[in-house]
Design a protein around this motif. Sequence first.
Motif, PDB file in Angstrom:
ATOM      1  N   LEU A   1       7.217  11.539  -5.138  1.00  0.00           N
ATOM      2  CA  LEU A   1       7.266  10.560  -6.284  1.00  0.00           C
ATOM      3  C   LEU A   1       6.076   9.546  -5.963  1.00  0.00           C
ATOM      4  N   ALA A   2       5.549   9.456  -4.843  1.00  0.00           N
ATOM      5  CA  ALA A   2       4.338   8.616  -4.575  1.00  0.00           C
ATOM      6  C   ALA A   2       3.055   9.207  -5.000  1.00  0.00           C
ATOM      7  N   ILE A   3       3.030  10.591  -4.943  1.00  0.00           N
ATOM      8  CA  ILE A   3       1.805  11.398  -5.173  1.00  0.00           C
ATOM      9  C   ILE A   3       1.843  11.524  -6.867  1.00  0.00           C
ATOM     10  N   GLY A   4       2.919  11.854  -7.468  1.00  0.00           N
ATOM     11  CA  GLY A   4       2.941  11.783  -8.961  1.00  0.00           C
ATOM     12  C   GLY A   4       1.842  13.096  -9.266  1.00  0.00           C
ATOM     13  N   ARG A   5       1.454  12.969 -10.345  1.00  0.00           N
ATOM     14  CA  ARG A   5       0.311  13.814 -10.818  1.00  0.00           C
ATOM     15  C   ARG A   5      -0.966  13.707 -10.497  1.00  0.00           C
ATOM     16  N   MET A   6      -1.299  12.384  -9.709  1.00  0.00           N
ATOM     17  CA  MET A   6      -2.512  12.213  -9.201  1.00  0.00           C
ATOM     18  C   MET A   6      -3.511  11.613 -10.044  1.00  0.00           C
ATOM     19  N   THR A   7      -2.825  10.988 -11.523  1.00  0.00           N
ATOM     20  CA  THR A   7      -3.755  10.636 -12.452  1.00  0.00           C
ATOM     21  C   THR A   7      -3.574   9.212 -12.620  1.00  0.00           C
ATOM     22  N   ARG A   8      -4.622   8.509 -13.202  1.00  0.00           N
ATOM     23  CA  ARG A   8      -4.407   7.406 -13.317  1.00  0.00           C
ATOM     24  C   ARG A   8      -4.657   6.842 -14.925  1.00  0.00           C
ATOM     25  N   ALA A   9      -3.944   5.647 -15.256  1.00  0.00           N
ATOM     26  CA  ALA A   9      -3.767   5.314 -16.791  1.00  0.00           C
ATOM     27  C   ALA A   9      -4.867   5.021 -17.310  1.00  0.00           C
ATOM     28  N   SER A  10      -5.795   4.485 -16.647  1.00  0.00           N
ATOM     29  CA  SER A  10      -6.885   3.937 -17.343  1.00  0.00           C
ATOM     30  C   SER A  10      -8.345   4.644 -16.936  1.00  0.00           C
ATOM     31  N   ASN A  11      -8.996   5.187 -17.706  1.00  0.00           N
ATOM     32  CA  ASN A  11     -10.061   6.153 -17.094  1.00  0.00           C
ATOM     33  C   ASN A  11     -11.224   5.152 -16.563  1.00  0.00           C
ATOM     34  N   TYR A  12     -11.405   3.997 -17.159  1.00  0.00           N
ATOM     35  CA  TYR A  12     -12.787   3.372 -16.659  1.00  0.00           C
ATOM     36  C   TYR A  12     -12.430   2.476 -15.678  1.00  0.00           C
TER      37      TYR A  12
ATOM     38  N   ASN B   1       1.024  -1.237   0.015  1.00  0.00           N
ATOM     39  CA  ASN B   1       0.019  -0.097  -0.132  1.00  0.00           C
ATOM     40  C   ASN B   1       0.818   1.246   0.052  1.00  0.00           C
ATOM     41  N   PRO B   2       0.426   2.017  -0.791  1.00  0.00           N
ATOM     42  CA  PRO B   2       1.432   3.401  -1.011  1.00  0.00           C
ATOM     43  C   PRO B   2       1.016   4.316   0.341  1.00  0.00           C
ATOM     44  N   SER B   3       0.021   3.781   1.078  1.00  0.00           N
ATOM     45  CA  SER B   3      -0.084   4.764   2.017  1.00  0.00           C
ATOM     46  C   SER B   3       0.641   4.087   3.336  1.00  0.00           C
ATOM     47  N   GLU B   4       1.760   3.340   3.205  1.00  0.00           N
ATOM     48  CA  GLU B   4       2.596   3.055   4.014  1.00  0.00           C
ATOM     49  C   GLU B   4       2.150   3.071   5.416  1.00  0.00           C
ATOM     50  N   ALA B   5       2.971   3.119   6.391  1.00  0.00           N
ATOM     51  CA  ALA B   5       2.702   2.995   7.682  1.00  0.00           C
ATOM     52  C   ALA B   5       2.081   4.078   8.250  1.00  0.00           C
ATOM     53  N   PRO B   6       0.764   3.954   9.063  1.00  0.00           N
ATOM     54  CA  PRO B   6       0.202   5.369   9.683  1.00  0.00           C
ATOM     55  C   PRO B   6       0.759   6.337  10.572  1.00  0.00           C
ATOM     56  N   THR B   7       0.826   7.224  10.605  1.00  0.00           N
ATOM     57  CA  THR B   7       1.707   8.380  11.491  1.00  0.00           C
ATOM     58  C   THR B   7       0.472   9.412  11.864  1.00  0.00           C
ATOM     59  N   ALA B   8       0.814  10.256  12.617  1.00  0.00           N
ATOM     60  CA  ALA B   8      -0.065  11.352  12.873  1.00  0.00           C
ATOM     61  C   ALA B   8      -0.077  12.391  11.745  1.00  0.00           C
TER      62      ALA B   8
ATOM     63  N   VAL C   1       6.294   3.920  -6.679  1.00  0.00           N
ATOM     64  CA  VAL C   1       6.379   3.678  -5.166  1.00  0.00           C
ATOM     65  C   VAL C   1       7.228   2.730  -4.777  1.00  0.00           C
ATOM     66  N   ALA C   2       7.266   1.331  -5.605  1.00  0.00           N
ATOM     67  CA  ALA C   2       7.677   0.237  -5.435  1.00  0.00           C
ATOM     68  C   ALA C   2       9.304   0.497  -5.529  1.00  0.00           C
TER      69      ALA C   2
END
Lengths: 558, 694
Positions: free
Chosen positions: B96-107, A551-558, B117-118
């Motif tokens: 790097l995790a948030i990016g541009r907040m888009t997804r590749a496939s609309n539907y 999960n990209p929401s990794e570990a919960p923090t405050a 993120v990996a």
Amino acid sequence: MSSPDPAPDPALDPALDPGTVEIVRRRLEAIAEEMQGIMLRSAVSPIVREANDASASLFLPDGTVLAQSVSLPLLLGCLVPAVARLTAAFPVATMRPGDVYLMNDPYDGGTHIPDVSLLVPVFAPDGEERPIGLAATILHHQDMGGLTPGSVPTAATEIFQEGLRLPPLRLARGGETDAQILRIIACNTRTPDAFAWDLDAQIAACRTGAARLAALAGKLGTDRLGAVLAALVRRAEQATRAAIRAMPDGTWHYADALDNDGVDLDRPVRIAVAVTIAGDGMTIDFAGSAPQVRGPINAVPAGVMAGAYFALRAVTGADIPNNGGCFRPLHLRLPEGSVVNPRPPAAVNARTATVKILTNAILGALAQAVPDRVPAANSGLSVIMALSGRRPDGSTFVLTEAVQGGSGGSASGPGVGAVSTDIGNTMNQPVEAMETDAPVRVHRLALRRGSGGAGRHPGGDGVVREYEVLRGPLTLTFRGERHDHRARGAMGGGDGLPSEAWILRADGAREPIRSKLTTVLHAGDRLLMATAGAGGWGPVAGDTAADPAANPSEAPTA
Amino acid sequence: MAHAPDQGIEIGIDIGGTFTDAVCRAPDGTLRLLKVPSTPDDPARAVATALARLAPEGGAGIARFLHGTTVATNAILEGRAARTGLITTAGFEDVLAIGRMTRASNYDLVFGPQTPVAFVPAERRLGVPERLDAEGRVVLPLDEAAVAAAARQLAAQGVEAVAIVFLFAFLDPVHERRARAVVREACPGMAVSLSSEVDPAIREYERSCATVFDAGLKPVLDRYLGRIEHILRDHGVPAPLQVMHSRGGLLGAAAARARPIRLTLSGPSAAAIGAAAVLREAGCPDGVSIDVGGTSADVALIAGGAPVLRDDGSVAGFPVRVPTADVLAIAAGGGSIAWIDTAGGLRVGPQSAGAAPGPACYRRGGEQPTVLDASVVLGLVDPASFAGGTLALDPAAAEAAIRRVVAEPLGLGVAEAAEAIHRIANAAMAEAVRQVTVARGSDPRGWPLVPAGGGGGLHAAAIAEELGLRLIVVPAAPGVLAASGLLAAPLEHDVSQGFFRAIGELLPGMLREAIAALRARCAEAMAREGVPPEAVETEIRAAASFLGQGHTLDVPVPLDAADGAADGAADGAEDPGEAIAAGFREAHRRAYGHTRDAPVRLVSLRVIQRRHPAPAPVPPAAPATRRPRGERRIRLGGVEMAAVVVERASLAPGEALHGPAIVEQADTTLLVPPGWRVLARDSHLSPLRMERQE
């Protein structure tokens, strides 16, 4: 190329060999994409280039969608009522080569005032007199006048405060542009250059689309193309009906609420849906939703249709050709005078929030029918933050940003944090672009850890952003959502955390924002926002069920 | 600018997904071609095998050794890059995790992470206090102790490579460079990449992606290139290792190690260079190539003798803004599977049967009908001589699959169904060619098409007819286009600088100084490769947009406009800023159909320097083999007809062969439909011309 009926038998019609049908389908989609590309790459409004807030479609002369570009799903089908009203005002038979038509009136087929629809008729190269199709685009213009820069005033109570309304108009006749119309618009927008520019991008896109469709008619012959187009529409309808038939019959209910309408801050606005699947048809009834409100969150039918089309397409399968046939099995019941079908002169500019919530409500109902296909509630918001002020040279700038939450957890895995979901698919503003364009400094951009609902598959997290004004005064328009009503978990999963936002004044005062606000910020003032998390899926098994690595929401923090 | 002929053997080896291709050119111009199976578990092994077979007596005579490799891309796709950390501006660890907040496939309602993120999870993304503003001024000094602590913390997590990405570093790299020094001191041996060097341009997420990938690839490429160098030493090869980069040029191994993100499109760009060389030989500066393999087709545009480039590419679906040959890959190839969608429409691809199980006619367990199965049923491919006779195809299996999956459900005959599949594949490929030409404002009708790969020749005429092209140029060895491209590629370096300023705000002197500094850096890199300054050819490009636009267009900067700086005076030479603005406005009109006299923003400047290889010696003419010609029933356009079947090597110089005909060679089949004719050149080692007659 007339009406799609009567249906010729494919076995008897040589025009309908499967190779030709598929080749035409690909060609139509490529044309719509090419139109979309012209708008996205050459438009100057940040909301177009970063938020993808424009869409292109090809239509049959009777107003049936032939193909749509892959764009913001919020615009899915938005051109349908616009084209219907334009062709009602200017019958297709009277259109000539070189004509251009446009409109934006939300009460005459539009969505909200910044979205201007533009239409160019397509003529076959063999010199036939009647159009064989229509090329149309819709684009969110930066400013169309009204109370506040950007033409999305949160405090508007009448459409007259929201900007310039354009009924269906003929902008050009036989290649001659009516400069009077452009002059009227130029006097009514704060950003006349950007308007003219982006209108050029729309016209160029429509003309290119028209030329490409005409070339296809020239190659195949108008009649043969017409038969293929009719077949594509018919097949999409049949496939959508088959997919609905495969779902269980019944009626499912879901209710949610917007925090408030931006004017009456203490009154939530209820959205109720009943989704009925009966045989091969689907009916979505909004009875029980709030009456229209004073604030600008009323959604005219074009926006509601976009939400319903999205939900239908998302659950029926992406391999069905995307055209008007897909929408025929769907019936909407929109109570007149309600927040989903307001009477004029209700204000409508901020309908995105309403469409987000109602789309998620439709999905929430559908989740009860097909739980394996639908996740727990997405955050269900797209916080619109607009900052405007004057540049050193005196010109006005408007910086608009849409900030997202997360996607809901699902049977197959955790939700994703900080991502645009359902009817949205907009890009955020890079910090570096924002600081270059406006006198602000961003201090923080982070995932809001632990904001997604708990569950076997947790919901995606919202985000935290903190901005400081370097040079004031700037006008801040803030349209938040989910401050009071959480995104719900599914199958025993937890709800997401609600949104929160504050203004931290330079003198140390801390002013909470109650979801929606227009105010003035001065140098040293800060805006801090935290968007809602999405719903979790399934019960938490023990204490450590959630797998942080997945999960990209990794570990919960405050 | 060519240098003296290389006295010696030249070898190009390109690693593909299925085969590793090699081309060996002797000093007299004679070519030897070789295909050996790729060895994905250790790609260098196939290189060693190929080298041993091409130079069994040892490599002492090898003057040039050139290599194209998928190692960089595969390491990212398969998660085999080094453990990577990120040090960034405090408060922005999640960019790097948030990016541009888009997804590749609309539907899609359900989807996974849309950002890498990996590649660098949260515990390896650390912030340090520092800040530049939008003017590039320091508003918070770099906290060096925090950098050292972050580096040690990453090292303790087993990190081998660190990316350093600070906000606005593209305007001034001072903090990033200092941080690199601190990291190296704290953790000697740590690989480090700076965003200001990898991708000096605005937009922090995109810059972060390129920089973390570059860092994570450094240890991988260092080991891999070390392996290849070891193999060369073992074979006694004196030539230095040179590697193809994504822009379509060669780099010395040291330069490749320093910036491995530049190698992600190594193979496809080598193929584009190969197509450019074929076109040059045919006397055409411009054209389009389509390389049709088993699962995909790569389309590349050639203009002015070189591949057209783009700088908004992606790797594994993530943005990587490093200039690459503009190769459009579509999921259409010989293995693409035909199927019926829920609306009853016939579709082809994107699923592919690949090499395993392969098309139904392979009889290796594939049951789904593919584009190759359709070609067999239509008589276009000889089942007995496919791939030089190394793989016997079963026409009955092809027929059965098409009958069961396509013909019966649609109520068609097998031949009709096969032809529909073939036409849809043609249309998909034509659509891709259209996308890189017509949809970008260029008219390809006067251009030749270069078909390559095993399948290019089967679809070329149909693609050409769809788009109105009249000339097809078939390479001598279409199956090893990338490997032959390596021999034709220039040695090339480039350096760039980000601006993001209105051109009106930039003084001509500033621009000339910036260009001169970039030229000096580039010249150093060329000198390190041993290229004398007088052999260097220089090109200057600018990425520009109108103020407010998000997309840029690439425009050339005339050398004389840039050169005013050499003596410090403009001397009436054109102002480089004005040259860029004027060039941009015109490019905008061409690309989008509208333009205006509005202020133009300079986004970045790039200096490219190269040295072209010596012209290839003309090989001695080989005698045409006199094989008997056959005849085969084929089906095209709903009509059955008899086609002459000719072996390419048997075409007599100057001979014209009219369609319907089929020209076969070991690695491909060329379909000559009615209305087309093939003109044999003086040697079958020259490209073959196929023209449309009216």
